[in-house]
Design a protein around this motif. Sequence first.
Motif, PDB file in Angstrom:
ATOM      1  N   GLU A 108       0.825  -1.206   0.000  1.00 39.80           N
ATOM      2  CA  GLU A 108       0.000   0.000   0.000  1.00 39.80           C
ATOM      3  C   GLU A 108       0.861   1.259   0.000  1.00 39.80           C
ATOM      4  OE1 GLU A 108      -2.861   0.013   3.139  1.00 39.80           O
ATOM      5  OE2 GLU A 108      -3.654  -1.946   2.574  1.00 39.80           O
ATOM      6  N   VAL A 109       1.935   1.251   0.769  1.00 34.90           N
ATOM      7  CA  VAL A 109       2.829   2.407   0.821  1.00 34.90           C
ATOM      8  C   VAL A 109       3.508   2.619  -0.525  1.00 34.90           C
ATOM      9  CG1 VAL A 109       4.969   3.280   1.849  1.00 34.90           C
ATOM     10  CG2 VAL A 109       3.207   2.272   3.307  1.00 34.90           C
ATOM     11  N   VAL A 111       2.452   1.596  -3.507  1.00 36.32           N
ATOM     12  CA  VAL A 111       1.471   2.012  -4.518  1.00 36.32           C
ATOM     13  C   VAL A 111       1.081   3.472  -4.312  1.00 36.32           C
ATOM     14  CG1 VAL A 111      -0.928   1.678  -5.250  1.00 36.32           C
ATOM     15  CG2 VAL A 111       0.569  -0.290  -4.948  1.00 36.32           C
ATOM     16  N   SER A 112       0.906   3.904  -3.071  1.00 37.45           N
ATOM     17  CA  SER A 112       0.541   5.297  -2.817  1.00 37.45           C
ATOM     18  C   SER A 112       1.698   6.248  -3.135  1.00 37.45           C
ATOM     19  CB  SER A 112       0.084   5.485  -1.384  1.00 37.45           C
ATOM     20  OG  SER A 112       1.169   5.310  -0.490  1.00 37.45           O
ATOM     21  N   PHE A 113       2.928   5.766  -3.027  1.00 38.32           N
ATOM     22  CA  PHE A 113       4.092   6.598  -3.331  1.00 38.32           C
ATOM     23  C   PHE A 113       4.203   6.871  -4.816  1.00 38.32           C
ATOM     24  CE2 PHE A 113       8.686   7.085  -4.133  1.00 38.32           C
ATOM     25  CZ  PHE A 113       8.911   8.225  -3.377  1.00 38.32           C
TER      26      PHE A 113
END
Length: 114
Positions: A108-109, A111-113
């Motif tokens: 998740e981190v 992909v959000s980055f």
Amino acid sequence: MNSKYKYLGKNTIIFAISSFGTKFLSFFLVPLYTAVLSTTEYGTADLITTTGTLLVFILTINISSSVLRFVIEKRDYGRNILSYGFRVLIIGTLACSIVYHIDSIAREVIVSFF
């Protein structure tokens, strides 16, 4: 002397069935998988299966084979051996779920980055 060979043969058969049973089943299911799944889907499924199998052996220290062996040899301590094997299995399961959650958070981190 003959009883030792009989005992060895019996234990060899038990271990062979427990070890190779799932491998034979997987081998015979490959044609079904390849007929139903695309190449990419089968590759993903195989990667997940291989990773899961590897993690089971690492996180449980292959305790099932050890428990089976010692329960056969030391029947008086069967309850203690099974209890210890169950504890190792629970610890491995908890470790696997921690690794899974860390991996999902990391994904998740990432992909959000991007």
